[in-house]
Scaffold this active site. Sequence first.
Site, PDB file in Angstrom:
ATOM      1  N   ASN A  37       0.938  -1.268   0.050  1.00  0.00           N
ATOM      2  CA  ASN A  37       0.033   0.048  -0.074  1.00  0.00           C
ATOM      3  C   ASN A  37       0.963   1.340   0.067  1.00  0.00           C
ATOM      4  OD1 ASN A  37      -2.566   1.550   0.051  1.00  0.00           O
ATOM      5  ND2 ASN A  37      -2.918   0.905   1.925  1.00  0.00           N
ATOM      6  N   HIS A 122     -15.118  -3.751  10.229  1.00  0.00           N
ATOM      7  CA  HIS A 122     -14.633  -2.572  10.474  1.00  0.00           C
ATOM      8  C   HIS A 122     -15.912  -1.586  10.763  1.00  0.00           C
ATOM      9  CE1 HIS A 122     -10.166  -2.489   9.151  1.00  0.00           C
ATOM     10  NE2 HIS A 122     -10.414  -3.577   9.296  1.00  0.00           N
ATOM     11  N   ARG A 147     -14.192  -4.773  14.754  1.00  0.00           N
ATOM     12  CA  ARG A 147     -13.347  -3.911  15.238  1.00  0.00           C
ATOM     13  C   ARG A 147     -13.968  -2.234  15.402  1.00  0.00           C
ATOM     14  NH1 ARG A 147      -8.125  -1.293  11.829  1.00  0.00           N
ATOM     15  NH2 ARG A 147      -9.706   0.312  11.324  1.00  0.00           N
ATOM     16  N   TYR A 159      -6.923   8.024  12.359  1.00  0.00           N
ATOM     17  CA  TYR A 159      -6.866   6.895  11.682  1.00  0.00           C
ATOM     18  C   TYR A 159      -8.299   5.960  11.847  1.00  0.00           C
ATOM     19  CZ  TYR A 159      -6.146   1.934  11.070  1.00  0.00           C
ATOM     20  OH  TYR A 159      -6.251   0.726  10.732  1.00  0.00           O
ATOM     21  N   ASP A 209      -7.733  -1.252  17.205  1.00  0.00           N
ATOM     22  CA  ASP A 209      -6.597  -0.948  16.636  1.00  0.00           C
ATOM     23  C   ASP A 209      -5.906   0.359  17.124  1.00  0.00           C
ATOM     24  OD1 ASP A 209      -4.387  -1.068  14.882  1.00  0.00           O
ATOM     25  OD2 ASP A 209      -5.280  -1.474  13.120  1.00  0.00           O
ATOM     26  N   HIS A 211      -2.785   1.207  16.222  1.00  0.00           N
ATOM     27  CA  HIS A 211      -2.123   1.723  15.017  1.00  0.00           C
ATOM     28  C   HIS A 211      -0.492   2.181  15.514  1.00  0.00           C
ATOM     29  CE1 HIS A 211      -2.066   2.221  10.693  1.00  0.00           C
ATOM     30  NE2 HIS A 211      -2.908   1.222  10.720  1.00  0.00           N
ATOM     31  N   GLU A 235      -4.847  -4.294  19.285  1.00  0.00           N
ATOM     32  CA  GLU A 235      -4.034  -4.538  17.946  1.00  0.00           C
ATOM     33  C   GLU A 235      -2.696  -3.320  17.842  1.00  0.00           C
ATOM     34  OE1 GLU A 235      -5.880  -4.739  14.337  1.00  0.00           O
ATOM     35  OE2 GLU A 235      -4.147  -4.328  13.186  1.00  0.00           O
ATOM     36  N   GLU A 261       1.049  -6.724  11.383  1.00  0.00           N
ATOM     37  CA  GLU A 261       0.661  -6.328   9.909  1.00  0.00           C
ATOM     38  C   GLU A 261       1.851  -5.716   9.155  1.00  0.00           C
ATOM     39  OE1 GLU A 261      -2.616  -3.732  10.692  1.00  0.00           O
ATOM     40  OE2 GLU A 261      -1.637  -2.361   9.794  1.00  0.00           O
ATOM     41  N   ARG A 282      -0.464 -10.994  13.208  1.00  0.00           N
ATOM     42  CA  ARG A 282      -1.458 -10.246  12.199  1.00  0.00           C
ATOM     43  C   ARG A 282      -0.881 -10.101  10.783  1.00  0.00           C
ATOM     44  NH1 ARG A 282      -5.428  -8.445  11.030  1.00  0.00           N
ATOM     45  NH2 ARG A 282      -5.411  -6.322  11.209  1.00  0.00           N
ATOM     46  N   HIS A 311      -4.140 -10.446   8.278  1.00  0.00           N
ATOM     47  CA  HIS A 311      -4.399  -9.049   7.934  1.00  0.00           C
ATOM     48  C   HIS A 311      -5.307  -9.133   6.559  1.00  0.00           C
ATOM     49  CE1 HIS A 311      -2.642  -5.061   6.748  1.00  0.00           C
ATOM     50  NE2 HIS A 311      -3.380  -4.879   7.625  1.00  0.00           N
ATOM     51  N   ASP A 315      -6.402  -3.340   1.050  1.00  0.00           N
ATOM     52  CA  ASP A 315      -5.196  -3.141   0.164  1.00  0.00           C
ATOM     53  C   ASP A 315      -4.637  -4.710   0.162  1.00  0.00           C
ATOM     54  OD1 ASP A 315      -4.980  -1.885   2.962  1.00  0.00           O
ATOM     55  OD2 ASP A 315      -2.909  -2.869   2.600  1.00  0.00           O
ATOM     56  N   GLU A 338      -9.542 -10.968   9.411  1.00  0.00           N
ATOM     57  CA  GLU A 338      -9.995  -9.642   8.848  1.00  0.00           C
ATOM     58  C   GLU A 338     -10.509  -9.630   7.570  1.00  0.00           C
ATOM     59  OE1 GLU A 338      -6.810  -6.663   8.489  1.00  0.00           O
ATOM     60  OE2 GLU A 338      -8.271  -5.069   8.973  1.00  0.00           O
ATOM     61  N   TRP A 401       2.410   5.944  12.660  1.00  0.00           N
ATOM     62  CA  TRP A 401       1.027   5.659  11.939  1.00  0.00           C
ATOM     63  C   TRP A 401       0.797   4.219  11.862  1.00  0.00           C
ATOM     64  CZ3 TRP A 401      -1.626   3.532   7.846  1.00  0.00           C
ATOM     65  CH2 TRP A 401      -2.921   4.183   7.815  1.00  0.00           C
TER      66      TRP A 401
HETATM   67  O1  KDG Z   1      -1.903  -0.375   4.411  1.00  0.00           O
HETATM   68  C1  KDG Z   1      -2.318  -0.362   5.746  1.00  0.00           C
HETATM   69  C2  KDG Z   1      -3.474  -0.530   6.296  1.00  0.00           C
HETATM   70  O2  KDG Z   1      -3.743  -1.937   5.579  1.00  0.00           O
HETATM   71  C3  KDG Z   1      -3.912  -0.709   7.547  1.00  0.00           C
HETATM   72  O3  KDG Z   1      -3.829   0.696   7.856  1.00  0.00           O
HETATM   73  C4  KDG Z   1      -4.834  -1.312   7.902  1.00  0.00           C
HETATM   74  O4  KDG Z   1      -4.375  -1.236  10.095  1.00  0.00           O
HETATM   75  C5  KDG Z   1      -4.923  -1.753   9.377  1.00  0.00           C
HETATM   76  C6  KDG Z   1      -5.933  -3.081   9.412  1.00  0.00           C
HETATM   77  O5  KDG Z   1      -5.426  -3.508  10.813  1.00  0.00           O
HETATM   78  O6  KDG Z   1      -6.495  -3.468   8.819  1.00  0.00           O
HETATM   79 MG    MG Z   2      -4.072  -2.715  12.077  1.00  0.00          MG
END
Ligand code: KDG
Ligand code: MG
Length: 401
Positions: A37, A122, A147, A159, A209, A211, A235, A261, A282, A311, A315, A338, A401
């Site tokens: 991504n 989500h 989620r 996010y 999440d 992040h 997460e 991830e 993940r 994951h 993407d 997911e 991020w």
């Molecule tokens: O490419 C990054 C995304 O896949 C990410 O931000 C998604 O955190 C994510 C998730 O848990 O699906």
């Molecule tokens: Mg994530």
Amino acid sequence: MIIESAEVVVTSPDRNFVTLRVTTDDGLVGLGDATLNGREQSVVAYLAEHVAPLLIGRDAHRIEDTWQFLYRGAYWRRGPVTMAAIAAVDVALWDIKAQAAGMPLYQLLGGASRSGLLAYGHASGPDLPSLFEEIRRLRGDGYRAIRVQTSVPGLDKIYGISTGHYEPAGRVPAPVEEDWDSRSYLRHMPGVFEAVRAEFGPELPLLHDVHHRLTPIQAARLGKALEPYDLFWLEDCTPAEDQEALRLVRQHTTTPLAIGEVFNTVHDYRTLIADRLIDYVRSAVTHTGGITHLKRILEYAGQYGIRSGIHGPTDISPVGMAASLHLGLALHNFGIQEYMKHGARTDEVFQQSFTFVDGLLHPGSQPGLGVRLDLSSAKKYPYQTAYLPINRLKDGTVHDW
Ligand code: KDG
Ligand code: MG
């Protein structure tokens, strides 16, 4: 069965996808997802310039040998670009082998360990009423696990918040900048989960999440504060490259932890698995060297009571998703998958045979992965520059991020 061609197809129906299309001398076509991504073109170049020419003339059946050839043979091991490229080759070869065997791929991975895969969707919203509405919408679609992400008072853009379709990478010439303040977030989140539990009851599995945004002690505090709301997992609570950070988090909370991830090999997980610092792995098939390597990671994790949480955001292409489902169906220590639905244009380009019924995913019974790439549809949607956002603290400092 000799590889005759290996072509990299880039298409952007609803977002960018990179697909490797491998053809053998007996006419079989295997697909592998190599989408990274916001950095898609780097894998395109790696595959087209350095990997595809080496595949021509190789025996398509020799999956393990090809994996080792590309991993050890490159000298420059690991990293997201290399491992996404290897993943695409690996999955395309598994697809071919299973088609040659006339079986859905999961049969070659040991056969089904269950009848379907628990999936989570989500839900997000800027406030509680819109978040509740999203949770209800997902429940209506059949999801049995959710989620939960929501806005934080005082922050404009953070996010994971969108209504309807979630897509973090914008088709923009440069990354969008989002805001962050860990103290506001930490004050806000426990109340959100208290409200969600009060509305939806104790049974519904809830995930969250972070992040990678908290320090270890902040993450420990959050895990502890969320214990009354019985999360399925918390997460990416700390920056993922710091495996030791989770030791501190673990000392303070029994909230289950998931991470990985952004990992791409078993070495990213070594301490986390051996010292039992996490509960869920993940990684995506697409970013972790394909089925061959992720299966190794997950079987190792299984010896420590750790389960899969592969994951599966938008993407991950339908090809990457199908690979995850075959692996998940066969694995003994499957945990949860997911699953975010792709858009209609993506479904037109990638014709899939997996199903989502009553909250459970199944890869289907077609030989191979069960995904077909429609090349003429793919051509209609050329690559578009896109970036993931970046994140800044209120004083302008770039944050995780
Ligand atoms: O490419 C990054 C995304 O896949 C990410 O931000 C998604 O955190 C994510 C998730 O848990 O699906
Ligand atoms: Mg994530």
